[in-house]
Write a protein that holds these residues in place. Structure first.
Motif, PDB file in Angstrom:
ATOM      1  N   TYR A  21      -5.549  11.040  -3.679  1.00 57.49           N
ATOM      2  CA  TYR A  21      -6.299  11.949  -2.802  1.00 57.49           C
ATOM      3  C   TYR A  21      -5.538  13.283  -2.791  1.00 57.49           C
ATOM      4  O   TYR A  21      -4.307  13.288  -2.805  1.00 57.49           O
ATOM      5  CB  TYR A  21      -6.352  11.305  -1.407  1.00 57.49           C
ATOM      6  CG  TYR A  21      -7.050  12.092  -0.340  1.00 57.49           C
ATOM      7  CD1 TYR A  21      -8.428  12.045  -0.220  1.00 57.49           C
ATOM      8  CD2 TYR A  21      -6.322  12.861   0.570  1.00 57.49           C
ATOM      9  CE1 TYR A  21      -9.069  12.763   0.781  1.00 57.49           C
ATOM     10  CE2 TYR A  21      -6.954  13.576   1.569  1.00 57.49           C
ATOM     11  CZ  TYR A  21      -8.332  13.530   1.660  1.00 57.49           C
ATOM     12  OH  TYR A  21      -8.962  14.236   2.649  1.00 57.49           O
ATOM     13  N   ASN A  73     -10.458  12.626  -6.546  1.00 54.15           N
ATOM     14  CA  ASN A  73      -9.794  11.409  -6.085  1.00 54.15           C
ATOM     15  C   ASN A  73      -9.385  10.533  -7.257  1.00 54.15           C
ATOM     16  O   ASN A  73      -9.857  10.682  -8.367  1.00 54.15           O
ATOM     17  CB  ASN A  73     -10.696  10.631  -5.118  1.00 54.15           C
ATOM     18  CG  ASN A  73      -9.897  10.044  -3.967  1.00 54.15           C
ATOM     19  OD1 ASN A  73      -8.704   9.793  -4.105  1.00 54.15           O
ATOM     20  ND2 ASN A  73     -10.524   9.825  -2.846  1.00 54.15           N
ATOM     21  N   LYS A 111      -2.129  13.816  -1.014  1.00 50.63           N
ATOM     22  CA  LYS A 111      -1.016  12.865  -1.165  1.00 50.63           C
ATOM     23  C   LYS A 111       0.084  13.507  -2.010  1.00 50.63           C
ATOM     24  O   LYS A 111      -0.092  14.614  -2.532  1.00 50.63           O
ATOM     25  CB  LYS A 111      -1.508  11.572  -1.814  1.00 50.63           C
ATOM     26  CG  LYS A 111      -2.723  10.947  -1.158  1.00 50.63           C
ATOM     27  CD  LYS A 111      -2.400  10.127   0.086  1.00 50.63           C
ATOM     28  CE  LYS A 111      -3.703   9.651   0.698  1.00 50.63           C
ATOM     29  NZ  LYS A 111      -3.650   8.622   1.673  1.00 50.63           N
ATOM     30  N   TYR A 144      -0.933   8.126  13.216  1.00 50.57           N
ATOM     31  CA  TYR A 144      -2.364   8.163  13.510  1.00 50.57           C
ATOM     32  C   TYR A 144      -2.564   8.199  15.018  1.00 50.57           C
ATOM     33  O   TYR A 144      -1.747   7.656  15.746  1.00 50.57           O
ATOM     34  CB  TYR A 144      -3.040   6.922  12.916  1.00 50.57           C
ATOM     35  CG  TYR A 144      -2.962   6.941  11.407  1.00 50.57           C
ATOM     36  CD1 TYR A 144      -3.861   7.672  10.656  1.00 50.57           C
ATOM     37  CD2 TYR A 144      -1.935   6.268  10.759  1.00 50.57           C
ATOM     38  CE1 TYR A 144      -3.768   7.714   9.264  1.00 50.57           C
ATOM     39  CE2 TYR A 144      -1.834   6.323   9.370  1.00 50.57           C
ATOM     40  CZ  TYR A 144      -2.746   7.039   8.637  1.00 50.57           C
ATOM     41  OH  TYR A 144      -2.629   7.101   7.289  1.00 50.57           O
ATOM     42  N   SER A 150      -2.609   6.236  -3.992  1.00 52.03           N
ATOM     43  CA  SER A 150      -3.802   7.075  -3.949  1.00 52.03           C
ATOM     44  C   SER A 150      -3.445   8.465  -4.453  1.00 52.03           C
ATOM     45  O   SER A 150      -2.346   8.965  -4.220  1.00 52.03           O
ATOM     46  CB  SER A 150      -4.284   7.183  -2.498  1.00 52.03           C
ATOM     47  OG  SER A 150      -5.097   8.335  -2.327  1.00 52.03           O
ATOM     48  N   ASP A 196       0.858  -1.179   0.000  1.00 51.92           N
ATOM     49  CA  ASP A 196       0.000   0.000   0.000  1.00 51.92           C
ATOM     50  C   ASP A 196       0.899   1.235   0.000  1.00 51.92           C
ATOM     51  O   ASP A 196       1.427   1.642   1.033  1.00 51.92           O
ATOM     52  CB  ASP A 196      -0.926  -0.039   1.230  1.00 51.92           C
ATOM     53  CG  ASP A 196      -1.802   1.206   1.359  1.00 51.92           C
ATOM     54  OD1 ASP A 196      -1.619   2.150   0.571  1.00 51.92           O
ATOM     55  OD2 ASP A 196      -2.664   1.225   2.262  1.00 51.92           O
TER      56      ASP A 196
HETATM   57  C1  LIG Z   1      -4.911   7.656   1.740  1.00 48.90           C
HETATM   58  C2  LIG Z   1      -4.640   6.242   2.042  1.00 48.90           C
HETATM   59  C3  LIG Z   1      -5.453   5.219   1.516  1.00 48.90           C
HETATM   60  C4  LIG Z   1      -6.763   5.465   0.799  1.00 48.90           C
HETATM   61  O1  LIG Z   1      -6.709   6.230  -0.333  1.00 48.90           O
HETATM   62  P1  LIG Z   1      -8.053   6.954  -0.860  1.00 48.90           P
HETATM   63  O2  LIG Z   1      -7.662   7.479  -2.203  1.00 48.90           O
HETATM   64  O3  LIG Z   1      -8.396   8.021   0.119  1.00 48.90           O
HETATM   65  O4  LIG Z   1      -9.097   5.899  -0.954  1.00 48.90           O
HETATM   66  C5  LIG Z   1      -5.093   3.905   1.780  1.00 48.90           C
HETATM   67  N1  LIG Z   1      -4.000   3.608   2.496  1.00 48.90           N
HETATM   68  C6  LIG Z   1      -3.205   4.559   3.024  1.00 48.90           C
HETATM   69  C7  LIG Z   1      -1.986   4.151   3.784  1.00 48.90           C
HETATM   70  C8  LIG Z   1      -3.510   5.909   2.831  1.00 48.90           C
HETATM   71  O5  LIG Z   1      -2.723   6.847   3.367  1.00 48.90           O
END
Ligand SMILES: *Cc1c(COP(=O)(O)O)cnc(C)c1O
Length: 371
Positions: free
Chosen positions: A184, A194, A187, A311, A182, A158
């Motif tokens: 978003y 998105n 990022k 977090y 992602s 991820d």
């Molecule tokens: C932002 C994020 C996601 C999800 O991405 P979206 O585009 O918001 O669905 C998944 N995993 C991690 C580690 C993230 O930081």
């Protein structure tokens, strides 16, 4: 006032280039499957040194597509780490599978390779998801990749936070089996809404991901798989194509800032700064205890300096999991991380004066509380 993130700092030419694209897409009603989609996927392959890049609707879908393409389905077990964005865990449930949550190594702020080894022996995982949080690569990444390869368990990486991160001098995505990101807006490479992407060098996996993201289509009205609609729309791709022209400058600006933090912050670093300076995403401080962290956040608030705590809670403590009987191998390392972590402003084109101001406030407060 210094914000935690400011998405408005863009290159002078950016806005007009984007508007030109909007104009042309609108005139041609090229809203789905437009030229910009192919162009974006080519750009992403080149930048990330991978053979296949399949764009999709968002980063959560990208993980779900990767899971499904790896054959993960109902009641399968998937190992995840306890310090990640909730979406990593959610994606596992959304494909019908069950997460096995394992703890982290504090120095790495990432999956503990020993725990992974134990979990593979103890459970019967169909896949593993490692999350490169803060854009850091786990110092055991090579080992973890090998472990999964030998056991024939797909390792999904991820990389929602690791766009532009390097691992052993290459794109972190280059030598992964399958990875996701992602777009978003906040990022490293952000869209005008998105978007997400799956990366792989495996042609068959790429074909599966593409099919799943487009209703399991063989042809317009012929379907040989049950997928869903996760196509990225052309406007997002167009915005990303303009942005990616400037990605090296943006990442350079982040890295420059990070070096200043790294050299000037007087906070002892509790992590091994392994690939730390190659991380393109986040500035991270891990303090000795929560008292120090909380004192410094109070001072930052007084000085109107933005910060974040990424977090505040381990995945295993989320309310949504309370009624579910989750499988896990945990110690308290993720809690420790959550209680001690502080993320400072780090975004492209943050100014030298801003960073100096932040460093001064953090150092002054740190001295005050530890003296
Ligand atoms: C932002 C994020 C996601 C999800 O991405 P979206 O585009 O918001 O669905 C998944 N995993 C991690 C580690 C993230 O930081």
């Amino acid at each position: 006032m210094i914000p935690f993130i400011d998405l408005n700092r863009k290159e002078n030419t950016f806005h007009n280039e984007w508007l030109k694209k909007v104009n042309s897409i609108s005139k041609n009603s090229e809203f789905l499957e437009g030229k910009d989609i192919n162009l974006l996927e080519e750009n992403l392959c080149r930048f990330n040194e991978v053979d296949y890049a399949i764009s999709c609707a968002n980063g959560t879908d990208a993980i779900q597509l990767a899971l499904r393409a790896c054959g993960v389905g109902v009641r399968d077990e998937v190992i995840i780490q306890n310090n990640t964005f909730w979406a990593t865990c959610e994606a596992v449930y959304n494909v019908g599978a069950i997460p096995i949550i394992i703890d982290i190594e504090l120095q790495n702020a990432s999956m503990d390779a020993k725990y992974l080894k134990n979990a593979i022996l103890k459970f019967n995982p169909k896949a593993v998801i490692i999350a490169h949080i803060y854009g850091w690569s786990n110092s055991q990444l090579e080992n973890i990749r090998q472990m999964c390869k030998i056991k024939k368990i797909p390792l999904i990486e991820d990389g929602a936070q690791s766009f532009g991160s390097l691992y052993q001098n290459n794109s972190i995505f280059k030598n992964s089996y399958i990875s996701t990101t992602s777009f978003y807006p906040s990022k490293v490479l952000g869209a005008a809404g998105n978007g997400g992407c799956v990366f792989t060098n495996d042609k068959n996996l790429a074909i599966k991901v593409r099919k799943l993201s487009n209703h399991g289509r063989m042809d317009r009205y012929l379907h040989d798989a049950i997928g869903w609609n996760s196509r990225m729309d052309t406007l997002q791709a167009a915005y990303l194509n303009v942005s990616i022209k400037y990605i090296n400058e943006r990442i350079e600006s982040r890295r420059k800032t990070q070096k200043i933090y790294h050299n000037q912050l007087e906070v002892p670093q509790l992590y091994s700064p392994n690939n730390y300076l190659d991380n393109a995403d986040c500035q991270v401080c891990i303090f000795k205890n929560q008292r120090i962290r909380d004192f410094i956040t109070e001072e930052l608030t007084k000085e109107k300096i933005g910060f974040s705590i990424i977090y505040p809670k381990p995945v295993s403590d989320q309310i949504a999991l309370k009624k579910l009987n989750i499988k896990s191998i945990l110690n308290k390392n993720t809690e420790k991380l959550c209680n001690r972590i502080l993320n400072l402003p780090l975004f492209p084109y943050i100014t030298f004066n801003e960073v100096e101001k932040i460093v001064t406030v953090v150092n002054k407060s740190y001295r005050k509380i530890t003296s």
